[in-house]
Design a protein around this motif. Structure first.
Motif, short mmCIF file in Angstrom:
data_model
loop_
_atom_site.label_atom_id
_atom_site.label_comp_id
_atom_site.label_asym_id
_atom_site.label_seq_id
_atom_site.Cartn_x
_atom_site.Cartn_y
_atom_site.Cartn_z
N ALA A 266 0.82 -1.21 0.00
CA ALA A 266 0.00 0.00 0.00
C ALA A 266 0.86 1.26 0.00
O ALA A 266 0.57 2.23 -0.71
N ILE A 270 1.04 4.21 -2.92
CA ILE A 270 0.83 5.64 -2.65
C ILE A 270 2.02 6.44 -3.16
O ILE A 270 1.85 7.50 -3.79
N ARG A 296 -7.92 12.63 -0.82
CA ARG A 296 -8.12 11.18 -0.82
C ARG A 296 -6.81 10.45 -0.61
O ARG A 296 -6.74 9.46 0.14
N GLN A 300 -5.78 8.07 2.60
CA GLN A 300 -5.23 6.72 2.43
C GLN A 300 -3.88 6.60 3.15
O GLN A 300 -3.59 5.56 3.75
N GLN A 301 -3.09 7.65 3.10
CA GLN A 301 -1.82 7.62 3.82
C GLN A 301 -2.04 7.50 5.32
O GLN A 301 -1.34 6.75 6.01
N LYS A 303 -4.62 6.08 6.80
CA LYS A 303 -5.09 4.72 7.07
C LYS A 303 -3.93 3.72 7.03
O LYS A 303 -3.87 2.80 7.86
N VAL A 304 -3.05 3.86 6.05
CA VAL A 304 -1.92 2.95 5.94
C VAL A 304 -1.00 3.08 7.16
O VAL A 304 -0.52 2.08 7.70
N LEU A 338 -7.69 -2.98 3.36
CA LEU A 338 -7.16 -1.64 3.12
C LEU A 338 -6.27 -1.59 1.88
O LEU A 338 -6.35 -0.64 1.10
N GLU A 341 -8.37 -1.30 -1.08
CA GLU A 341 -8.96 0.05 -1.17
C GLU A 341 -7.94 1.06 -1.70
O GLU A 341 -8.25 1.89 -2.56
N VAL A 342 -6.72 0.99 -1.19
CA VAL A 342 -5.67 1.92 -1.62
C VAL A 342 -5.37 1.73 -3.10
O VAL A 342 -5.28 2.71 -3.87
N ASP A 345 -7.96 3.28 -5.48
CA ASP A 345 -7.79 4.72 -5.68
C ASP A 345 -6.57 5.02 -6.54
O ASP A 345 -6.60 5.92 -7.39
N CYS A 346 -5.49 4.29 -6.32
CA CYS A 346 -4.26 4.56 -7.07
C CYS A 346 -4.45 4.29 -8.57
O CYS A 346 -3.95 5.05 -9.41
#
Length: 389
Positions: A266, A270, A296, A300-301, A303-304, A338, A341-342, A345-346
């Motif tokens: 993840a 990012i 966004r 995500q950062q 959450k990671v 997660l 999910e990441v 988005d990426c």
């Protein structure tokens, strides 16, 4: 390793040896993995010489005893190891040594005899012999009590019949630590299974097929078949009938490394996407100028980072002998979901480029789908958490 008790590190969980390990792994991956990973994806395997180089650098013996050539580090070091492998961006590469060190051969370390340790572990740590773990079967996945592969006791050993599926390192590995049924039908399932070391050269052991997967394409995944395969008594790990407990004993470690690997993936995704949106021109500026994209990615950062800290905390608890079943079940569920999910988005922020197979972000998107399945599906992990709430 030097004593780092007075040194400043990047986290209260880390000592200097953890930081050194991270730096050494990052350097190895940049030099020995990333330049060749695309070729390995096409070939469908990680070369043995690369695994041997990992052994030469001490990466295959991180938590193994020094007497066999290991470094005798703790579970936190194992988490660092898995996270850095995940950052390679090649999930198939990362899982290959992780299965070998933390899902297969570790059973010999945990429950094997001294003779077994002396016979296998030096070669395991050096990368001379590569291991697989044989738990899953066509009709038994997360529910290990449902295994059907049977072993019948005979003079001097056991005769095994059955099959295993989705076995990483099953094609090119040298042995499999396999859970087999050795009890009667009316015996408790938890007392009716035994862990065996089944070596590739044993008669009756064959690779039925190499499986073609959505992702992890440079890891070899096999269906294994045992037809009257004789396994000598000296290859029984621990006590006959205690194999189910042996399998359960290592699941906490296995789930920590899978969660750590997912957070490494993840973070790498990012980082790749951040570089992309800061240079991609659209609507009179770069994508990074768009508030929605910035925020966004920032979320995500966050959450990671939270996921990583949960991994480290669980590893710290295990390293200090504390009960971490709830923590490990939470991190496996959280990190597996997660990372998907990441990557969603990426890929989205890469636009059309994220849908092209040759791009790292597309490869990673394929690879991470299995993270919410392997090592304990999310739904199974959440039930484990719920039991302890």
């Amino acid at each position: 390793m030097p004593d780092a008790s007075s040194d400043v590190t990047t986290s209260p969980y880390f000592r200097l040896e953890h930081e050194m390990l991270r730096d050494q792994l990052a350097r190895f991956i940049n030099e020995e993995v990333k330049p060749h990973g695309e070729k390995w994806e096409q070939e469908g395997k990680v070369p043995r010489e690369t695994l041997k180089k990992m052994g030469d650098n001490g990466f295959l013996g991180i938590h193994y005893p020094e007497e066999f050539g290991g470094s005798e580090l703790d579970t936190i070091a194992t988490a660092v190891y898995a996270e850095e492998l995940g950052k390679s961006t090649f999930g198939g590469f990362a899982i290959t040594p992780l299965v070998h060190t933390d899902m297969s051969s570790v059973h010999i370390l945990n429950a094997g005899s001294q003779e077994q340790k002396e016979r296998f572990l030096p070669d395991v740590i050096a990368g001379n012999r590569i291991g697989a773990i044989g738990l899953t079967e066509p009709r038994a996945g997360s529910d290990l009590k449902g295994i059907g592969t049977k072993a019948k006791k005979v003079d001097g050993g056991w005769v095994v019949n059955g099959s295993k599926i989705f076995i990483t390192n099953g094609v090119y590995g040298d042995f499999v630590c396999a859970l087999v049924k050795t009890g009667d039908a009316d015996e408790k399932p938890t007392r009716a299974a035994t862990m065996l070391i089944i070596e590739k050269e044993f008669d009756g052991f064959s690779v039925a097929q190499k499986l073609n997967k959505q992702g992890w394409r440079c890891s070899d995944t096999a269906e294994l078949v045992f037809e009257d395969c004789f396994v000598p008594d000296e290859n029984v790990i621990g006590e006959p009938g205690r194999g189910f407990y042996a399998a359960m004993q290592n699941l906490q470690n296995e789930r920590i490394v899978i969660g750590a690997m997912a957070m490494g993936e993840a973070q790498a995704a990012i980082d790749i996407t951040l570089e992309w949106v800061k240079q991609r021109q659209a609507f009179g500026g770069v994508l990074w100028d768009k508030q929605t994209i910035r925020q966004r990615l920032a979320m995500q950062q966050a959450k990671v980072e939270a996921g990583r800290q949960l991994v480290y905390h669980a590893a710290w608890k295990v390293a200090n002998g504390q009960d971490a079943v709830k923590d490990v079940s939470m991190l496996k569920a959280l990190c597996g979901e997660l990372v998907n999910e990441v990557l969603y988005d990426c890929v989205q922020f890469h636009g059309g480029s994220g849908y092209i197979e040759e791009t790292p972000i597309n490869r990673m998107f394929r690879d991470v789908r299995v993270q919410s399945i392997g090592g304990g599906a999310t739904e199974v992990m959440l039930e484990e958490v719920a039991k302890r709430m």
